[in-house]
Scaffold this motif. Structure first.
Motif, short mmCIF file in Angstrom:
data_model
loop_
_atom_site.label_atom_id
_atom_site.label_comp_id
_atom_site.label_asym_id
_atom_site.label_seq_id
_atom_site.Cartn_x
_atom_site.Cartn_y
_atom_site.Cartn_z
N LEU A 70 -19.07 0.00 29.31
CA LEU A 70 -18.25 -0.22 28.23
C LEU A 70 -18.32 -1.52 27.22
O LEU A 70 -18.24 -1.47 26.14
N VAL A 71 -18.72 -2.36 28.11
CA VAL A 71 -19.17 -3.55 27.37
C VAL A 71 -20.38 -3.90 26.77
O VAL A 71 -20.56 -4.92 25.97
N ASP A 72 -21.35 -2.90 26.68
CA ASP A 72 -22.45 -2.95 26.16
C ASP A 72 -22.53 -2.34 24.93
O ASP A 72 -21.47 -1.38 24.37
N TYR A 155 -24.40 -9.51 26.68
CA TYR A 155 -25.17 -10.69 27.08
C TYR A 155 -24.70 -11.39 28.32
O TYR A 155 -25.66 -11.87 29.11
N ALA A 156 -23.49 -11.49 28.36
CA ALA A 156 -22.63 -12.24 29.77
C ALA A 156 -22.94 -11.65 30.98
O ALA A 156 -23.39 -11.87 31.97
N ASP A 162 -29.56 -11.48 35.69
CA ASP A 162 -30.53 -12.11 35.33
C ASP A 162 -30.70 -13.48 36.29
O ASP A 162 -31.56 -13.86 37.07
N LEU A 163 -29.59 -14.23 36.46
CA LEU A 163 -29.85 -15.61 37.18
C LEU A 163 -29.61 -15.47 38.50
O LEU A 163 -30.07 -16.07 39.45
N LEU A 260 -32.66 -15.05 26.96
CA LEU A 260 -33.27 -16.35 26.09
C LEU A 260 -34.55 -16.18 26.02
O LEU A 260 -35.19 -17.18 25.30
N GLY A 261 -35.27 -14.99 26.29
CA GLY A 261 -36.62 -14.45 25.96
C GLY A 261 -36.79 -13.88 25.02
O GLY A 261 -36.35 -13.69 23.75
N TYR A 262 -37.27 -12.19 25.35
CA TYR A 262 -37.27 -11.24 24.39
C TYR A 262 -36.36 -10.10 24.44
O TYR A 262 -36.21 -9.19 23.76
N GLY A 263 -35.24 -10.48 25.35
CA GLY A 263 -33.91 -9.73 25.42
C GLY A 263 -34.13 -8.40 25.61
O GLY A 263 -35.00 -7.85 26.11
N ALA A 264 -33.15 -7.45 24.53
CA ALA A 264 -33.03 -5.99 24.98
C ALA A 264 -34.18 -5.27 24.23
O ALA A 264 -34.41 -4.11 24.54
#
Length: 288
Positions: A70-72, A155-156, A162-163, A260-264
């Motif tokens: 839902l947050v997407d 993003y969050a 990712d981290l 922080l790179g090429y993202g989605a």
């Protein structure tokens, strides 16, 4: 296209607008609507799944395993019809935050992945309810034909994932990295001279780098030599964050979350949502 997007957004996002209002209890209206939809499905020889909410849906193509939350945000092509077959509109390549859409979409879209195609048969209470909305009459049962083109991860949420991946990789390799406030991890393997220039965001930088995907370490960009304007829109966020930390002559390895790179969207050599390892050397800082 901007005008089309605005009209589409009004229809999808705002269930309660317009002046015409017809009062029935939600339960009674839902029962009436579901009965009409089920009659339509039976007469049309359409097989559909039944959700407990009253929504009926048919998944034409399930798509990938990459399903929206839902947050997407989602990028879709879709067409809207009244249950009697009257076409309301067809829209292409619109992007919406899933949590802001009508309830029927919030129920159905998380069931499928990117490149899915599905058809929704929507009771009025899961759409625009007892208010007239543009050309859609009050208490209208609707049919949506939807193609889910892309899922754009919040993003969050994506950064957290990712981290976890990056830190697990560093731990597995016994790499101790510095952490930037923007969540970049990096290791300086050779520092530039103490009197060498460190770039400002208004500067340009000449650098060489090799890019690898993380955690596979597959090379996605062989050794590249290029100049970057740090404040250019086309410059990756990672470069804008990390390069001001490196003086001329610095060699470093940078571990970059996908956002922080090429993202989605990725690029021609990097798939969407890929974390990257950059082995970089700052060759020259150009200040005007």
């Amino acid at each position: 296209m901007r005008g089309l997007f605005s009209v589409a957004a009004i229809f999808i996002l705002f269930a309660r607008c317009g002046e015409e209002k017809i009062n029935l209890t939600y339960k009674d209206q839902l029962a009436k609507d579901v009965s009409l939809i089920d009659e339509y499905l039976a007469s049309s020889n359409v097989t559909a799944e039944a959700d407990t909410s009253g929504l009926r849906y048919s998944i034409v193509t399930k798509g990938s395993d990459f399903k929206p939350q839902l947050v997407d945000s989602i990028q879709v092509n879709y067409s809207l019809f009244l249950l009697n077959g009257d076409s309301i509109f067809t829209k292409g390549q619109n992007t919406f935050l899933l949590d802001k859409l009508i309830r029927a979409w919030r129920i159905a879209l998380p069931l499928v992945g990117e490149n899915a195609k599905l058809k929704l048969f929507v009771p009025s209470g899961l759409a625009y309810g007892n208010y007239r909305t543009g050309p859609i009459p009050a208490n209208s049962n609707l049919i949506f034909d939807i193609e889910l083109k892309k899922v754009i991860r919040d993003y969050a949420t994506q950064l957290t994932r990712d981290l976890v991946t990056i830190d697990a990789f560093l731990l597995s390799k016994n790499i101790v990295a510095r952490k930037d406030a923007a969540n970049l991890r990096y290791v300086i393997t050779s520092a530039g001279g103490s009197t060498a220039l460190a770039p400002l965001l208004t500067d340009s930088v000449v650098l060489t780098y090799t890019a690898k995907s993380l955690p596979t370490e597959a090379v996605v960009e062989p050794e590249v030599s290029k100049g970057l304007k740090l404040n250019a829109r086309s410059t990756l966020p990672a470069w804008k964050i990390v390069l001001p930390l490196f003086r001329e002559g610095t060699k470093a390895t940078v571990y970059v979350p996908s956002g922080l790179g090429y993202g989605a969207y990725g690029n021609s050599s990097v798939a969407p949502y890929v974390n990257l390892i950059y082995e970089v050397e700052v060759k020259k800082v150009i200040r005007k």
